[in-house]
Design a protein around this motif. Structure first.
Motif, PDB file in Angstrom:
ATOM      1  N   ALA A  13       0.794  -1.175   0.020  1.00  0.00           N
ATOM      2  CA  ALA A  13       0.081  -0.027  -0.025  1.00  0.00           C
ATOM      3  C   ALA A  13       0.890   1.168   0.003  1.00  0.00           C
ATOM      4  N   LYS A  14       1.827   1.041   0.642  1.00  0.00           N
ATOM      5  CA  LYS A  14       2.588   2.293   0.945  1.00  0.00           C
ATOM      6  C   LYS A  14       3.490   2.582  -0.450  1.00  0.00           C
ATOM      7  N   LEU A  15       4.001   1.555  -0.957  1.00  0.00           N
ATOM      8  CA  LEU A  15       4.584   1.677  -2.350  1.00  0.00           C
ATOM      9  C   LEU A  15       3.753   2.007  -3.718  1.00  0.00           C
ATOM     10  N   GLN A  16       2.391   1.547  -3.347  1.00  0.00           N
ATOM     11  CA  GLN A  16       1.414   1.935  -4.498  1.00  0.00           C
ATOM     12  C   GLN A  16       0.966   3.525  -4.101  1.00  0.00           C
ATOM     13  N   GLU A  17       1.093   4.074  -2.887  1.00  0.00           N
ATOM     14  CA  GLU A  17       0.999   5.473  -2.751  1.00  0.00           C
ATOM     15  C   GLU A  17       2.229   6.253  -3.422  1.00  0.00           C
ATOM     16  N   GLN A  18       3.200   5.859  -3.114  1.00  0.00           N
ATOM     17  CA  GLN A  18       4.551   6.421  -3.593  1.00  0.00           C
ATOM     18  C   GLN A  18       4.441   6.406  -5.192  1.00  0.00           C
ATOM     19  N   LEU A  19       4.112   5.484  -5.815  1.00  0.00           N
ATOM     20  CA  LEU A  19       3.901   5.190  -7.322  1.00  0.00           C
ATOM     21  C   LEU A  19       2.975   6.269  -7.734  1.00  0.00           C
ATOM     22  N   LYS A  20       1.958   6.386  -7.063  1.00  0.00           N
ATOM     23  CA  LYS A  20       0.714   7.405  -7.555  1.00  0.00           C
ATOM     24  C   LYS A  20       1.415   8.499  -7.354  1.00  0.00           C
ATOM     25  N   HIS A  21       2.105   9.212  -6.427  1.00  0.00           N
ATOM     26  CA  HIS A  21       2.824  10.399  -6.309  1.00  0.00           C
ATOM     27  C   HIS A  21       3.852  10.561  -7.297  1.00  0.00           C
ATOM     28  N   ALA A  22       4.629   9.603  -7.666  1.00  0.00           N
ATOM     29  CA  ALA A  22       5.758   9.707  -8.563  1.00  0.00           C
ATOM     30  C   ALA A  22       5.076  10.144 -10.016  1.00  0.00           C
ATOM     31  N   GLU A  23       4.060   9.215 -10.394  1.00  0.00           N
ATOM     32  CA  GLU A  23       3.309   9.447 -11.627  1.00  0.00           C
ATOM     33  C   GLU A  23       2.737  10.648 -11.744  1.00  0.00           C
ATOM     34  N   THR A  24       2.120  11.314 -10.644  1.00  0.00           N
ATOM     35  CA  THR A  24       1.446  12.631 -10.626  1.00  0.00           C
ATOM     36  C   THR A  24       2.737  13.582 -10.928  1.00  0.00           C
ATOM     37  N   ARG A  25       3.751  13.572 -10.524  1.00  0.00           N
ATOM     38  CA  ARG A  25       4.852  14.565 -10.553  1.00  0.00           C
ATOM     39  C   ARG A  25       5.186  14.459 -11.962  1.00  0.00           C
ATOM     40  N   GLU A  26       5.568  13.269 -12.541  1.00  0.00           N
ATOM     41  CA  GLU A  26       5.985  13.059 -13.964  1.00  0.00           C
ATOM     42  C   GLU A  26       4.961  13.635 -14.991  1.00  0.00           C
ATOM     43  N   ALA A  27       3.589  13.354 -14.714  1.00  0.00           N
ATOM     44  CA  ALA A  27       2.592  13.901 -15.468  1.00  0.00           C
ATOM     45  C   ALA A  27       2.395  15.443 -15.622  1.00  0.00           C
ATOM     46  N   GLU A  28       2.591  16.033 -14.541  1.00  0.00           N
ATOM     47  CA  GLU A  28       2.430  17.565 -14.343  1.00  0.00           C
ATOM     48  C   GLU A  28       3.842  18.125 -15.067  1.00  0.00           C
ATOM     49  N   ARG A  29       4.816  17.425 -14.811  1.00  0.00           N
ATOM     50  CA  ARG A  29       6.121  17.850 -15.636  1.00  0.00           C
ATOM     51  C   ARG A  29       5.906  17.935 -17.236  1.00  0.00           C
ATOM     52  N   ILE A  30       5.595  16.540 -17.665  1.00  0.00           N
ATOM     53  CA  ILE A  30       5.180  16.568 -19.095  1.00  0.00           C
ATOM     54  C   ILE A  30       4.439  17.584 -19.448  1.00  0.00           C
ATOM     55  N   GLY A  31       3.078  17.719 -18.613  1.00  0.00           N
ATOM     56  CA  GLY A  31       2.197  18.369 -19.227  1.00  0.00           C
ATOM     57  C   GLY A  31       2.771  19.977 -19.221  1.00  0.00           C
ATOM     58  N   ARG A  32       3.503  20.458 -17.992  1.00  0.00           N
ATOM     59  CA  ARG A  32       3.997  21.881 -18.387  1.00  0.00           C
ATOM     60  C   ARG A  32       4.886  22.057 -19.567  1.00  0.00           C
ATOM     61  N   VAL A  33       5.822  20.934 -19.909  1.00  0.00           N
ATOM     62  CA  VAL A  33       6.795  21.093 -20.978  1.00  0.00           C
ATOM     63  C   VAL A  33       5.623  20.966 -22.445  1.00  0.00           C
ATOM     64  N   ALA A  34       4.617  20.248 -22.313  1.00  0.00           N
ATOM     65  CA  ALA A  34       3.827  20.294 -23.497  1.00  0.00           C
ATOM     66  C   ALA A  34       3.100  21.637 -23.711  1.00  0.00           C
ATOM     67  N   LEU A  35       2.673  22.122 -22.710  1.00  0.00           N
ATOM     68  CA  LEU A  35       1.949  23.289 -22.803  1.00  0.00           C
ATOM     69  C   LEU A  35       2.916  24.341 -23.192  1.00  0.00           C
ATOM     70  N   ARG A  36       4.247  24.498 -22.718  1.00  0.00           N
ATOM     71  CA  ARG A  36       5.215  25.478 -23.264  1.00  0.00           C
ATOM     72  C   ARG A  36       5.448  25.304 -24.543  1.00  0.00           C
ATOM     73  N   GLU A  46      -6.348  12.229 -29.163  1.00  0.00           N
ATOM     74  CA  GLU A  46      -5.832  11.877 -27.952  1.00  0.00           C
ATOM     75  C   GLU A  46      -4.812  10.615 -28.410  1.00  0.00           C
ATOM     76  N   THR A  47      -5.376   9.923 -29.379  1.00  0.00           N
ATOM     77  CA  THR A  47      -4.516   8.646 -29.652  1.00  0.00           C
ATOM     78  C   THR A  47      -3.584   8.829 -30.770  1.00  0.00           C
ATOM     79  N   GLU A  48      -3.638  10.267 -31.548  1.00  0.00           N
ATOM     80  CA  GLU A  48      -2.835  10.386 -32.269  1.00  0.00           C
ATOM     81  C   GLU A  48      -1.519  11.013 -31.403  1.00  0.00           C
ATOM     82  N   LEU A  49      -1.832  12.025 -30.491  1.00  0.00           N
ATOM     83  CA  LEU A  49      -1.097  12.580 -29.420  1.00  0.00           C
ATOM     84  C   LEU A  49      -0.198  11.657 -28.845  1.00  0.00           C
TER      85      LEU A  49
END
Length: 98
Positions: A13-36, A46-49
């Protein structure tokens, strides 16, 4: 010496929570880069993207070793995330927002 199953479940359960947080950080980072880079303004399925992102991932993962090494050589110890942000900032014509 063996761990009880309840202890293992707690660790999972702890590892799943850590994974969730790591994926959120990665998604936010990639999202910021994509927006810029201007991807937020482009109307694309979405499938093409996703396919385009998969091609990009292949390019940086295992494509040609010389290509990824050259990109990383310009960066001292900032890591690969910084070079991706710099590249997207340059592609959009706006200064990088680090």
């Amino acid at each position: 010496m063996k761990k009880p199953s309840s202890r293992i479940r707690e660790e999972i359960a702890k590892l799943q929570e850590q994974l969730k947080h790591a994926e959120t950080r990665e998604a936010e980072r990639i999202g910021r880069v994509a927006l810029r880079a201007g991807l937020g303004e482009i109307e694309i399925e979405e499938t093409e993207l996703q396919a385009a992102f998969e091609e990009l991932a292949k390019r940086f993962r295992g494509g040609k070793p010389g290509t990824s090494e050259r990109k990383g050589a310009g960066e001292s110890s900032t890591g690969s995330g910084q070079s991706e942000e710099d590249a997207s900032g340059a592609a959009s014509g706006s200064p990088a927002e680090a």
